[in-house]
Write a protein that holds these residues in place. Structure first.
Motif, PDB file in Angstrom:
ATOM      1  N   GLU A 263       0.822  -1.197   0.000  1.00  0.00           N
ATOM      2  CA  GLU A 263       0.000   0.000   0.000  1.00  0.00           C
ATOM      3  C   GLU A 263       0.862   1.255   0.000  1.00  0.00           C
ATOM      4  O   GLU A 263       1.903   1.323   0.650  1.00  0.00           O
ATOM      5  CB  GLU A 263      -0.930  -0.004   1.212  1.00  0.00           C
ATOM      6  CG  GLU A 263      -1.968  -1.106   1.164  1.00  0.00           C
ATOM      7  CD  GLU A 263      -2.988  -0.968   2.265  1.00  0.00           C
ATOM      8  OE1 GLU A 263      -2.876  -0.021   3.078  1.00  0.00           O
ATOM      9  OE2 GLU A 263      -3.912  -1.802   2.311  1.00  0.00           O
ATOM     10  N   ALA A 264       0.371   2.256  -0.733  1.00  0.00           N
ATOM     11  CA  ALA A 264       1.075   3.526  -0.798  1.00  0.00           C
ATOM     12  C   ALA A 264       0.959   4.247   0.540  1.00  0.00           C
ATOM     13  O   ALA A 264      -0.094   4.197   1.191  1.00  0.00           O
ATOM     14  CB  ALA A 264       0.489   4.381  -1.911  1.00  0.00           C
ATOM     15  N   PRO A 265       2.007   4.909   0.966  1.00  0.00           N
ATOM     16  CA  PRO A 265       1.947   5.604   2.255  1.00  0.00           C
ATOM     17  C   PRO A 265       1.071   6.847   2.182  1.00  0.00           C
ATOM     18  O   PRO A 265       0.917   7.462   1.131  1.00  0.00           O
ATOM     19  CB  PRO A 265       3.413   5.975   2.509  1.00  0.00           C
ATOM     20  CG  PRO A 265       4.025   6.058   1.142  1.00  0.00           C
ATOM     21  CD  PRO A 265       3.317   5.025   0.318  1.00  0.00           C
ATOM     22  N   ASP A 266       0.487   7.190   3.307  1.00  0.00           N
ATOM     23  CA  ASP A 266      -0.303   8.414   3.431  1.00  0.00           C
ATOM     24  C   ASP A 266       0.619   9.498   3.973  1.00  0.00           C
ATOM     25  O   ASP A 266       0.936   9.535   5.169  1.00  0.00           O
ATOM     26  CB  ASP A 266      -1.479   8.182   4.375  1.00  0.00           C
ATOM     27  CG  ASP A 266      -2.413   9.380   4.421  1.00  0.00           C
ATOM     28  OD1 ASP A 266      -2.022  10.460   3.922  1.00  0.00           O
ATOM     29  OD2 ASP A 266      -3.528   9.250   4.951  1.00  0.00           O
ATOM     30  N   PHE A 267       1.057  10.373   3.103  1.00  0.00           N
ATOM     31  CA  PHE A 267       2.055  11.366   3.501  1.00  0.00           C
ATOM     32  C   PHE A 267       1.452  12.505   4.321  1.00  0.00           C
ATOM     33  O   PHE A 267       2.175  13.305   4.886  1.00  0.00           O
ATOM     34  CB  PHE A 267       2.747  11.930   2.252  1.00  0.00           C
ATOM     35  CG  PHE A 267       3.682  10.962   1.595  1.00  0.00           C
ATOM     36  CD1 PHE A 267       5.000  10.860   1.989  1.00  0.00           C
ATOM     37  CD2 PHE A 267       3.235  10.126   0.592  1.00  0.00           C
ATOM     38  CE1 PHE A 267       5.860   9.955   1.400  1.00  0.00           C
ATOM     39  CE2 PHE A 267       4.086   9.222  -0.017  1.00  0.00           C
ATOM     40  CZ  PHE A 267       5.401   9.130   0.395  1.00  0.00           C
TER      41      PHE A 267
END
Length: 443
Positions: A263-267
């Motif tokens: 999963e892509a990180p939540d920046f």
């Protein structure tokens, strides 16, 4: 996920690769057919640079040019008469020379590893420009089949066509395209079955086709995602997709069920972000290591290449900082990573996979006032790479050992969006805006 089975005969044209061809593609079609029978010989198939044994085979009619003499299978030694009004002495002399040349070739045969880089290529030659019915939609992806018999082409309206790789003739149309569909941005053949083709598009749709029957056997969609990259691992058990939403999804090849998601990180909300956390912007390239089935590389707009192990939980293992990837601009071969960046200068680079250090910047040919801006880059063999993009509206083959430009394929004022090659550069395809499919080979 839903499964669709259909068989479309519209626009389907039978074309046998064993059919006798005439004209400039004759030798190439014959070379492809000859390759099937001669998998153990030492020559580079599909190339006019033949070892002496095969040059003699050509003179006695092995490749079917219709000349007089014996048509002889180069391994079985069987021959059949096709009419010999000349003296038997001439034929016997040719046979003796053939046997001597075959023995010489046997003595020169080496393993594949030791033979890499054996041939020195000095020129990229365009064989033909191929005009297709969907050219106005543009070509966004191309892919040769593992046996080099087919070339799959993906268009901007979602259409998929399969061409005879030797002649450029359309063998079948797997999907006709539609105004509501978006571009086919990635495609791969299943490593374990040469007639299974997988495509993915900017509308998030993944399709699996049987190119032999023309059936679409699976269709599914990644909701709210634009897929830009797709690849199979080397053993064929898993394939992965990536795109706009920055998630990397791994699928079981047999069931097409998701087995893992990086999963892509939540920046915006996460405090535990590192350089290994994932991509911060959309992903445009994904490439599995050709020898290590668990390892794959990704790249995109965030100016980094990340190296993943599909056995790990969530983070990348390593990363390379710098390359700005906007297309299929990552390739890997012999523990070297090739990157093609959308950058004005120094766009084509070679990295050491083990140390991740920059080995060299490969000069891309430019005229005065031009920039590079590459969308795609690929290894042809152990000495030659090819890349193309929007800066020069062309693709160039370059010997990265000596920085020699072997030649280019210009698409006029149109951007190069897709490049593929097989047989160590004996088959090369380049395409882009307005179609502009060109077939070429290295000499």
């Amino acid at each position: 996920m839903r499964t669709i089975r259909k068989h479309s005969n519209s626009g389907y044209q039978q074309h046998s690769s064993t059919q006798r061809h005439t004209g400039p593609t004759h030798w190439y079609a014959c070379a492809i057919n000859h390759r099937r029978r001669c998998r153990q010989c030492a020559c580079v198939h599909g190339s006019p640079r033949l070892p002496e044994a095969h040059a003699l085979l050509l003179t006695v009619g092995c490749w079917g040019r219709g000349g007089r003499g014996d048509r002889r299978d180069c391994h079985s030694g069987r021959a059949r008469k096709v009419g010999l009004p000349d003296a038997e002495n001439n034929c016997e002399m040719a046979r003796r020379k053939l046997q001597e040349a075959i023995l010489a070739a046997e003595g020169l045969r080496v393993s594949e590893e030791n033979s890499k880089g054996r041939d020195v290529y000095t020129e990229l030659c365009v064989r033909q420009r191929v005009f297709l019915s969907k050219d106005s939609s543009g070509i966004y992806s191309i892919q040769f089949s593992p046996d080099a018999q087919q070339l799959a082409v993906g268009f901007g309206n979602g259409a998929v066509q399969v061409l005879n790789a030797a002649t450029g003739i359309v063998a079948s149309e797997l999907f006709p395209g539609h105004r509501t569909r978006q571009a086919v941005t990635a495609m791969r053949y299943y490593p374990k079955h040469i007639n299974i083709l997988m495509t993915a598009g900017a509308d998030g749709i993944i399709s699996i086709y049987n190119t032999e029957t023309g059936w679409q056997v699976v269709e599914m969609k990644e909701e709210e995602n634009e897929i830009h990259a797709l690849d199979f691992c080397s053993d064929g058990n898993v394939y992965a997709t990536a795109g706009k939403d920055r998630h990397i999804r791994l699928y079981d090849s047999r069931t097409s069920q998701i087995v893992k998601v990086f999963e892509a990180p939540d920046f915006k909300s996460s405090d535990n972000l590192t350089l290994m956390s994932g991509h911060s912007r959309r992903i445009f390239a994904l490439r599995f290591h050709p020898d290590e089935c668990h390892i794959f590389l990704t790249g995109g707009w965030d100016n980094s290449i990340k190296i993943w192990d599909k056995r790990m939980e969530k983070e990348a293992r390593r990363f390379i900082n710098g390359p700005h990837i906007c297309g299929h601009g990552i390739d890997i071969r012999d523990n070297q990573i090739l990157t093609g960046s959308w950058a004005a200068h120094n766009a084509l680079k070679l990295w050491d996979y083990r140390s991740l250090r920059l080995e060299k910047t490969i000069p891309f040919p430019l005229r005065k006032g031009q920039s590079e801006f590459l969308y795609t880059a690929k290894f042809c063999n152990s000495e030659v790479v090819i890349g193309g993009g929007s800066g020069t509206h062309s693709a160039h083959a370059i010997n990265y050992k000596n920085n020699q430009d072997l030649g280019g394929i210009a698409l006029g004022r149109n951007t190069v969006q897709a490049v593929d090659t097989v047989l160590d550069g004996q088959l090369i395809a380049v395409a882009g805006i307005s179609g502009n499919l060109h077939m070429a080979t290295l000499y």
